[in-house]
Design a protein around this motif. Sequence first.
Motif, PDB file in Angstrom:
ATOM      1  N   THR A  55       0.276  -2.217  -1.388  1.00  0.00           N
ATOM      2  CA  THR A  55      -0.913  -1.415  -1.025  1.00  0.00           C
ATOM      3  C   THR A  55      -0.828   0.008  -1.558  1.00  0.00           C
ATOM      4  O   THR A  55      -1.818   0.717  -1.547  1.00  0.00           O
TER       5      THR A  55
ATOM      6  N   GLU B 113     -14.522  -6.047   1.785  1.00  0.00           N
ATOM      7  CA  GLU B 113     -13.614  -5.358   2.687  1.00  0.00           C
ATOM      8  C   GLU B 113     -14.392  -4.429   3.620  1.00  0.00           C
ATOM      9  O   GLU B 113     -15.241  -3.663   3.162  1.00  0.00           O
ATOM     10  N   ASP B 117     -10.785  -2.320   7.527  1.00  0.00           N
ATOM     11  CA  ASP B 117      -9.708  -2.861   6.685  1.00  0.00           C
ATOM     12  C   ASP B 117      -9.229  -1.814   5.686  1.00  0.00           C
ATOM     13  O   ASP B 117      -8.037  -1.682   5.420  1.00  0.00           O
ATOM     14  N   ARG B 121      -5.594  -0.245   5.225  1.00  0.00           N
ATOM     15  CA  ARG B 121      -4.878  -0.335   3.948  1.00  0.00           C
ATOM     16  C   ARG B 121      -4.396   1.046   3.516  1.00  0.00           C
ATOM     17  O   ARG B 121      -3.275   1.203   3.033  1.00  0.00           O
ATOM     18  N   ARG B 122      -5.252   2.050   3.712  1.00  0.00           N
ATOM     19  CA  ARG B 122      -4.857   3.406   3.305  1.00  0.00           C
ATOM     20  C   ARG B 122      -3.727   3.940   4.173  1.00  0.00           C
ATOM     21  O   ARG B 122      -2.837   4.635   3.686  1.00  0.00           O
ATOM     22  N   SER B 125      -0.673   2.323   3.013  1.00  0.00           N
ATOM     23  CA  SER B 125      -0.293   2.899   1.724  1.00  0.00           C
ATOM     24  C   SER B 125       0.440   4.225   1.915  1.00  0.00           C
ATOM     25  O   SER B 125       1.457   4.488   1.268  1.00  0.00           O
TER      26      SER B 125
END
Lengths: 266, 196
Positions: A55, B113, B117, B121-122, B125
């Motif tokens: 990710t 997405e 979501d 995800r961020r 990350s």
Amino acid sequence: MSDTFACLDPGALVSYLYDECAADEREAIARHLALCVACASEVEGLRSTRQAIATWAPPAVDLGLQITRKDQAEVPTLPGAVLAFKRPAQEPAARALPWWKAPLPAWAQVAAAVLIFGAGLSVGLLRPDARSSQAPAPQAAVQPTTPVVAGPSKADLVQLEQTLRGEMAQLARTNVAAPAPTPVAARSGDDAIMQRVQALITQSEERQRIEFTERSVRQASAYEAQRRADFESVRATFGQTGAEVRQQRQAIDEINRYLVRVNQQR
Amino acid sequence: MTATDEELVARSQGGDLESFNELIVRWERPIYALAYRVIGREEDARDVCQDTFLRAYRALPGFKGQAKFSSWLYRIALNLCRDWIRRQRRAPVSQMPEDIDATELAAATEPTESIEDLVARRELSAIVEQAMAGLSEEQRTAIILKEYHGMTFQEIADLQGCPLSTVKTRLYQGLSQLRRQLERQGQMVPEVVKRV
């Protein structure tokens, strides 16, 4: 690799994880994983970690690197450098702020404020209960010939718009000519404009309120007239139908009596 | 028909500037991504990326094609990253993302997405970026080259100048450390818990 590799051997597990081993080695590791819970758990954990780290993406940047001759370079070159990079010139502020976050010019802010206020006013006037509480106005009391209060007309609004545009253009020219205008002067000019706008909005609201009341009275009268006409029509229709029913009933009675007489004669 | 890297290199060596610019267009993003992930700073990664191509252009007459052009480029970039880290004399500190903006998120959302979501995800990350900064330079570089640039163990070993077994060990140890870090952050369910 033989079938008897060391349990939890990092090299073997990593090779299996990235599928970078010979077919026989892969088969041997797979057989081992089917039996060894510790190794299977380890591989599964590493696989999940790989999914998580997938990710991580670097920020999207516009690099636009281009190598160019020194004489065409747009950035300072190193001493003795033959070539240099030409990078797209970007204002730091523009890069930091996307267009939808950039501050609006003053004229756009005023225009947006007027637009939003007008929209809110229209919605408020169109609500049936909004007027009823402020102006109950029984039908008999309000005459259809209520005199119209002199509010701003469309021409007035057009004139105001032109005036505002002229003033804003003048303001913009003043800003260009003098980058740092005195705050007091700017504030007093803004206040005067806002007062005029406020007065016009108040007049417009009053005029629309009266128009709305007149329209309501006219609609109520028309509704009442239509109701009466419909009632008369229904009553006439019912009367006609009743007469027809009575006639049919009489005819049936006649037939019954005839049949009774015929039976008695037989 | 698209020219190969080797053809563009040959033309560049003959003095064709446009061919080298074509190579830049082709490779600037991977090189920037590599630099950013290794050193963790956006502006410095940009500078490393620029220096990489400038050095490559200057060294082009000496490039005999023993290795792939991309491998040669990666080597230059990694050397510059290593120099940068030495100059900094500290572990790379990743730039943490700024506050999350819903409008930007909506624009960045994939068609399939949801915004929720994308936010998740961020966040993940950012946690991964932070965890990667905690690895040693060798482990981090090995994982970056493997995970994000798809290199083989041998290619990584060549770039890092170490035996192939060392690369595997670095990958294993780096991934294990990341796994523990992510489990501590609650981003992954420990395998022990899964088995219960």
